[in-house]
Design a protein around this motif. Structure first.
Motif, mmCIF file in Angstrom:
data_model
loop_
_atom_site.group_PDB
_atom_site.id
_atom_site.type_symbol
_atom_site.label_atom_id
_atom_site.label_comp_id
_atom_site.label_asym_id
_atom_site.label_seq_id
_atom_site.Cartn_x
_atom_site.Cartn_y
_atom_site.Cartn_z
ATOM 1 N N ARG A 1 0.831 -1.204 0.000
ATOM 2 C CA ARG A 1 0.000 0.000 0.000
ATOM 3 C C ARG A 1 0.868 1.257 0.000
ATOM 4 N N VAL A 2 0.347 2.316 -0.596
ATOM 5 C CA VAL A 2 1.063 3.591 -0.662
ATOM 6 C C VAL A 2 0.072 4.712 -0.359
ATOM 7 N N SER A 3 0.432 5.571 0.583
ATOM 8 C CA SER A 3 -0.484 6.619 1.040
ATOM 9 C C SER A 3 0.264 7.919 1.270
ATOM 10 N N MET A 4 -0.509 8.989 1.422
ATOM 11 C CA MET A 4 0.046 10.291 1.764
ATOM 12 C C MET A 4 -0.895 10.988 2.738
ATOM 13 N N VAL A 5 -0.314 11.754 3.641
ATOM 14 C CA VAL A 5 -1.080 12.586 4.569
ATOM 15 C C VAL A 5 -0.607 14.022 4.359
ATOM 16 N N SER A 6 -1.545 14.934 4.125
ATOM 17 C CA SER A 6 -1.203 16.303 3.707
ATOM 18 C C SER A 6 -1.755 17.335 4.684
ATOM 19 N N PRO A 7 -0.964 17.750 5.672
ATOM 20 C CA PRO A 7 -1.450 18.724 6.658
ATOM 21 C C PRO A 7 -1.359 20.164 6.171
ATOM 22 N N VAL B 1 -1.653 6.935 11.902
ATOM 23 C CA VAL B 1 -1.934 5.630 12.502
ATOM 24 C C VAL B 1 -3.247 5.064 11.973
ATOM 25 N N PHE B 2 -4.253 5.917 11.810
ATOM 26 C CA PHE B 2 -5.528 5.474 11.246
ATOM 27 C C PHE B 2 -5.330 4.909 9.843
ATOM 28 N N VAL B 3 -4.574 5.616 9.007
ATOM 29 C CA VAL B 3 -4.315 5.164 7.642
ATOM 30 C C VAL B 3 -3.618 3.798 7.655
ATOM 31 N N ALA B 4 -2.633 3.651 8.536
ATOM 32 C CA ALA B 4 -1.887 2.397 8.619
ATOM 33 C C ALA B 4 -2.726 1.249 9.157
ATOM 34 N N ASN B 5 -3.730 1.565 9.953
ATOM 35 C CA ASN B 5 -4.526 0.538 10.634
ATOM 36 C C ASN B 5 -5.734 0.062 9.832
ATOM 37 N N ARG B 6 -5.899 0.545 8.590
ATOM 38 C CA ARG B 6 -7.023 0.062 7.774
ATOM 39 C C ARG B 6 -6.799 -1.405 7.399
ATOM 40 N N PRO B 7 -7.894 -2.113 7.065
ATOM 41 C CA PRO B 7 -7.758 -3.502 6.608
ATOM 42 C C PRO B 7 -6.809 -3.593 5.421
ATOM 43 N N ALA B 8 -6.189 -4.747 5.244
ATOM 44 C CA ALA B 8 -5.127 -4.915 4.251
ATOM 45 C C ALA B 8 -5.573 -4.594 2.823
ATOM 46 N N HIS B 9 -6.880 -4.686 2.541
ATOM 47 C CA HIS B 9 -7.351 -4.415 1.180
ATOM 48 C C HIS B 9 -7.723 -2.949 0.967
ATOM 49 N N VAL B 10 -7.577 -2.122 2.010
ATOM 50 C CA VAL B 10 -7.967 -0.708 1.935
ATOM 51 C C VAL B 10 -6.704 0.151 1.823
ATOM 52 N N ASN B 11 -6.652 1.005 0.788
ATOM 53 C CA ASN B 11 -5.519 1.909 0.591
ATOM 54 C C ASN B 11 -6.021 3.343 0.500
ATOM 55 N N ILE B 12 -5.729 4.138 1.516
ATOM 56 C CA ILE B 12 -6.095 5.554 1.502
ATOM 57 C C ILE B 12 -4.965 6.296 0.802
ATOM 58 N N MET B 13 -5.243 6.862 -0.369
ATOM 59 C CA MET B 13 -4.195 7.511 -1.149
ATOM 60 C C MET B 13 -3.748 8.839 -0.551
ATOM 61 N N ASP B 14 -4.678 9.619 -0.013
ATOM 62 C CA ASP B 14 -4.303 10.928 0.513
ATOM 63 C C ASP B 14 -5.389 11.440 1.448
ATOM 64 N N THR B 15 -4.978 12.278 2.368
ATOM 65 C CA THR B 15 -5.916 13.044 3.199
ATOM 66 C C THR B 15 -5.367 14.461 3.289
ATOM 67 N N ILE B 16 -6.232 15.461 3.172
ATOM 68 C CA ILE B 16 -5.848 16.855 3.357
ATOM 69 C C ILE B 16 -6.480 17.328 4.659
ATOM 70 N N ILE B 17 -5.648 17.802 5.569
ATOM 71 C CA ILE B 17 -6.127 18.159 6.900
ATOM 72 C C ILE B 17 -5.818 19.621 7.205
ATOM 73 N N TYR B 18 -6.857 20.404 7.444
ATOM 74 C CA TYR B 18 -6.709 21.798 7.858
ATOM 75 C C TYR B 18 -7.249 21.965 9.280
ATOM 76 N N PRO B 19 -6.721 22.936 10.027
ATOM 77 C CA PRO B 19 -7.461 23.381 11.212
ATOM 78 C C PRO B 19 -8.731 24.086 10.739
ATOM 79 N N VAL B 20 -9.733 24.154 11.585
ATOM 80 C CA VAL B 20 -11.001 24.777 11.195
ATOM 81 C C VAL B 20 -10.793 26.218 10.732
ATOM 82 N N ALA B 21 -9.811 26.905 11.303
ATOM 83 C CA ALA B 21 -9.571 28.311 10.966
ATOM 84 C C ALA B 21 -8.913 28.502 9.602
#
Length: 254
Positions: free
Chosen positions: A178-184, A223-243
């Motif tokens: 699996r290959v993923s990215m987290v984008s803060p 950790v959430f991305v890594a803990n998904r079931p083996a068949h689930v691949n989260i490619m990216d997440t974009i995370i902003y503070p509410v502000a």
């Protein structure tokens, strides 16, 4: 459900900020760690603390990911199968426009954010491919989705991380890797102090009048991305503070 216990994770840039918190949260899930960074003594402190508190194994390696030979020596010395690689090491230097920026700042960002990530991805992905198992998680940035003035090369490096993530997934197509990215967005860590060469006042002003994300906020998502079931691949997440609503739209309480 904890699907991580008993696994082994490499985390680069683990001496502070997102890297440190990711190491801590993985350790709480029963993950053995291989943590890297340039501050040897700090790595030892983290190792002793996590092993004493959480009964997991921590291996340390002090080197600069900009050094291809050091990366190769590090990987060649590994005597365990790596389940997770978190390419966290990265930085920004300066906010100068393209016509006034320092070449050294550009070199530092490109060598760390792009080349360092590529070196370890190249070396670890080959092992994961042979095992037909593993997970590469790249720490990107909202700057990899939206460029902004004063961030010409930093934005370019994080756009590169996005491209590398997508291409790596395609290169490993047909495997179970699996290959993923987290984008803060704005995260209050040492990031701004590094960007402003240790100027704490300038760094503090980045977050003035708003509540930024914390290193733990991003570590929890990794950790959430890594803990998904083996068949689930989260490619990216974009995370902003509410502000924050974009790279340049930040609501501040004056």
């Amino acid at each position: 459900m904890n699907r991580l216990v008993g696994k082994t994770a490499i985390i680069t840039g683990a001496t502070a900020g997102i890297g440190f918190k990711t190491a801590e949260l993985f350790a709480e899930q029963g993950v053995d760690l291989i943590i890297t960074g340039r501050r040897k003594e700090r790595l030892k402190e983290i190792k002793n603390d996590l092993e004493d508190r959480l009964r997991i194994k921590v291996t340390t390696a002090s080197f600069d990911v900009q050094d291809a030979d050091a990366c190769r020596e590090f990987v060649d010395a590994l005597n365990v199968d790596v389940d997770i690689l978190v390419n966290n090491a990265g930085l920004s230097k300066g906010i100068d426009p393209v016509f006034a920026a320092d070449f050294k700042d550009w070199d530092t960002m490109i060598d760390t954010n792009v080349k360092g990530l590529l070196y370890l991805s190249r070396l670890i992905s080959a092992r994961m491919k042979d095992l037909n198992s593993g997970h590469i998680i790249n720490v990107g940035s909202s700057a990899g989705h939206e460029s902004y003035a004063g961030g010409v090369v930093y934005s370019a490096t994080k756009h590169a991380v996005k491209a590398i993530t997508e291409s790596t997934k395609k290169d490993l197509h047909g495997t179970n890797v699996r290959v993923s990215m987290v984008s803060p967005g704005l995260v209050e860590t040492e990031f701004s102090e590094v960007r402003f060469d240790g100027d704490k006042e300038k760094a503090a002003n980045v977050y003035k009048g708003m509540k930024p994300l914390t290193a733990r906020d991003i570590a929890e998502i990794i950790v959430f991305v890594a803990n998904r079931p083996a068949h689930v691949n989260i490619m990216d997440t974009i995370i902003y503070p509410v502000a924050q609503s974009s790279a340049t739209m930040v609501h501040r309480n004056e």
